[in-house]
Scaffold this active site. Structure first.
Site, PDB file in Angstrom:
ATOM      1  N   SER A 191      -4.008 -13.560  -5.145  1.00  0.00           N
ATOM      2  CA  SER A 191      -3.561 -12.272  -5.695  1.00  0.00           C
ATOM      3  C   SER A 191      -4.446 -11.109  -5.274  1.00  0.00           C
ATOM      4  CB  SER A 191      -3.472 -12.343  -7.232  1.00  0.00           C
ATOM      5  OG  SER A 191      -2.625 -13.395  -7.643  1.00  0.00           O
ATOM      6  N   ARG A 192      -5.142 -11.268  -4.179  1.00  0.00           N
ATOM      7  CA  ARG A 192      -6.031 -10.234  -3.639  1.00  0.00           C
ATOM      8  C   ARG A 192      -7.227  -9.928  -4.552  1.00  0.00           C
ATOM      9  NH1 ARG A 192      -3.583 -11.594   0.127  1.00  0.00           N
ATOM     10  NH2 ARG A 192      -2.587 -10.332   1.741  1.00  0.00           N
ATOM     11  N   LEU A 193      -7.515 -10.812  -5.481  1.00  0.00           N
ATOM     12  CA  LEU A 193      -8.680 -10.640  -6.352  1.00  0.00           C
ATOM     13  C   LEU A 193      -9.856 -11.395  -5.746  1.00  0.00           C
ATOM     14  CD1 LEU A 193      -6.961 -10.912  -9.862  1.00  0.00           C
ATOM     15  CD2 LEU A 193      -7.668  -8.862  -8.609  1.00  0.00           C
TER      16      LEU A 193
END
Length: 214
Positions: A191-193
């Site tokens: 999730s691009r975290l």
């Protein structure tokens, strides 16, 4: 043509915490480099070298890491090149490694200096003969009239050193050392975290680690 807006990868291969990283960014880089080599990452020692030219434009190109020495990295190039000219004006650089097989990235910011003639000679002697000859021929970054002219110059230098075992190092060829000022280790996450941990030098002269937002 595939819509580039739809190209994306969700990174799920690993995670990173400050406890995972060694106290020395140089040792941590060496560890990740060995893991990238073990993963059979293509040109695991390749990195994007970023400089700023006389017009104020940032410039990036791919070069090859040849040594990790404490908190520095070393690479070699033509000292008549555009990157060398940038170093004369601003002896600072960025170095970005990316290993997609491991979903990892390292961003290094540092001060640039030239390596010694002894180091230049020792490394040049290890290069393949064809690369040694090529170092004499290329006037890197300069305009080229034709490929035929370049190949003709290569034939001339090859003939010059025919039967000669040791090829001299060109005076315009040598290495640069980037001394770390700031180093960021990045591990892709879902999730691009992403996990991002940065090393900076504290007032006590010791490296300190801190977390960054994804």
């Amino acid at each position: 043509m595939k819509n580039i807006q739809n190209i994306r990868t969700d990174y799920v291969k690993g995670e990173l915490s400050m406890q995972d990283l060694l106290d020395s960014p140089g040792k941590q880089l060496a560890k990740w480099m060995q893991e990238a080599i073990a993963s059979e990452s293509l040109d695991a020692n390749a990195f994007c070298l970023s400089t700023v030219n006389s017009d104020g434009f940032p410039t990036g190109r791919i070069v090859l890491l040849k040594e990790i020495d404490n908190e520095t990295i070393v690479f070699y190039t033509n000292k008549s090149s555009s990157k060398a000219a940038d170093f004369v004006l601003n002896p600072k650089a960025g170095a970005t490694f990316f290993w997609p097989e491991l979903e990892r990235q390292v961003c290094i910011y540092g001060d640039v200096s030239e390596v010694t003639d002894k180091e230049n000679d020792e490394y040049f002697a290890t290069r393949p003969r064809e690369s040694q000859l090529g170092a004499w021929v290329s006037k890197q970054s300069q305009p080229l009239d034709s490929r035929e002219g370049l190949e003709s110059n290569l034939e001339e230098i090859t003939e010059k050193y025919k039967g000669i075992e040791v090829i001299d190092r060109p005076p315009h060829w040598g290495g640069y050392r980037i001394k770390f000022v700031r180093v960021e280790f990045w591990q892709g996450r879902a999730s691009r975290l992403h996990d991002r941990i940065v090393y900076t030098i504290g007032k006590d002269g010791l490296w300190q680690k801190g977390l960054l937002q994804p």
